[in-house]
Design an enzyme around this catalytic site. Structure first.
Site: not given
Length: 332
Positions: A152, A188, A210-211
């Site tokens: 979604c 993620s 990302d990190i």
């Protein structure tokens, strides 16, 4: 004495999620009219996360305002597996949403896989995730009548970019982001990585940040490949890739994170999908379009997925494809 200088109005257009969701709601409302009864969505809450409860309440409100039935079932962690399995076989339940995290480990992934594929409104079961990453857009590639379900929040972001005309409708479906370079800050497994894959499969060059570093998602020069490839960009950071991008999408779930506006390309489009404010007010000084949140669009996409599941089930002559399929080529 000279007159005071008038303040220069911002050239940035702020677009609210409700403006995007209103158009999608009309589509959903028309679809509901074709059904014999209101679709019933069941939400399972097995944590004490205030954000999850708020999401559930927003979902209930949107369902009830648009002809859907919604039931929130609060269960313990020990009972969540049995509750999902029971809903799978309940003919009165048309769709299931589970509010994560529950265990915050691989057990959550297991729970995602036991939701029946015909009731998985979140698009998190293996078949849907496989199709998304492989750029397979139908459950039935031969007849192309059952569209695959997409997660979604990534889908909501795509719908926002369509609303903003970032998608070029002159180009054929599947290639409509060709020529765009997009930065997604968040990788993620629930949102960031699927979003990067969706955008790359539609033709964009996507830098996923990302990190741990930067990955480049692309279908190759001239979109020669059917699905995206991923390339590790050793040593690269956000500072290296953000200035290259005409669209920047950020979803870091931390109140201390703020995107460095100085990295923005002049006139970039900025979208925030985090519950936190990843962009400060200064973003309006450099961006051409800014979307501060997407939550309302996400909930409408949830209803849209529920409607699609109901429509898919009405096609009695079609059986969902197996979990591994040969790549298709048609629009999502």
């Amino acid at each position: 004495m000279s007159a005071p200088t008038a303040s220069v109005p911002s050239s940035c257009k702020v677009v609210l999620a409700k403006n995007v969701s209103n158009g999608l709601l009309k589509e959903v409302q028309e679809g509901v009219k074709t059904l014999d009864k209101p679709p019933h969505l069941v939400g399972f809450l097995a944590n004490n996360d205030p954000a999850a409860l708020m999401y559930a309440q927003w979902t209930q409100k949107t369902c009830e305002e648009n002809g859907f039935k919604y039931s929130l079932r609060e269960v313990s962690r020990d009972d969540i597996e049995g509750a999902i399995l029971s809903a799978n076989t309940d003919d009165e339940v048309d769709g299931v949403i589970v509010y994560y995290p529950i265990f915050n480990n691989r057990q959550d992934q297991y729970l995602q896989q036991i939701v029946d594929v015909s009731k998985d409104v979140e698009g998190l079961s293996h078949r849907y995730i496989f199709n998304m990453y492989q750029n397979i857009r139908f459950l039935d590639p031969e007849t192309q009548r059952q569209k695959s379900i997409l997660p979604c929040t990534p889908l909501a972001t795509v719908k926002i970019l369509e609303y903003l005309n970032i998608y070029n409708t002159v180009l054929p479906s599947g290639n409509r982001l060709f020529g765009h370079t997009i930065c997604v800050v968040n990788r993620s497994e629930v949102v960031g990585r699927p979003l990067a894959a969706l955008l790359a499969n539609d033709g964009a060059c996507v830098y996923s940040v990302d990190i741990t570093g930067v990955q480049k998602f692309t279908r190759g020069e001239g979109l020669k490949k059917h699905r995206h490839d991923i390339h590790e960009m050793e040593g690269a950071t956000l500072k290296d890739v953000a200035p290259l991008c005409d669209v920047v999408i950020s979803g870091v779930p931390g109140e201390k994170y703020k995107f460095d506006t100085s990295l923005l390309r002049e006139g970039a489009v900025c979208v925030n999908f985090s519950s936190e404010k990843n962009f400060g007010p200064e973003v309006k000084e450099k961006a051409s379009i800014f979307v501060p949140s997407i939550g309302k669009v996400t909930i409408v996409c949830l209803l849209r997925n529920l409607l699609r599941l109901n429509q898919n089930r009405r096609l009695d002559d079609i059986k969902p494809a197996a979990a591994t399929e040969r790549p298709g080529t048609i629009d999502a």
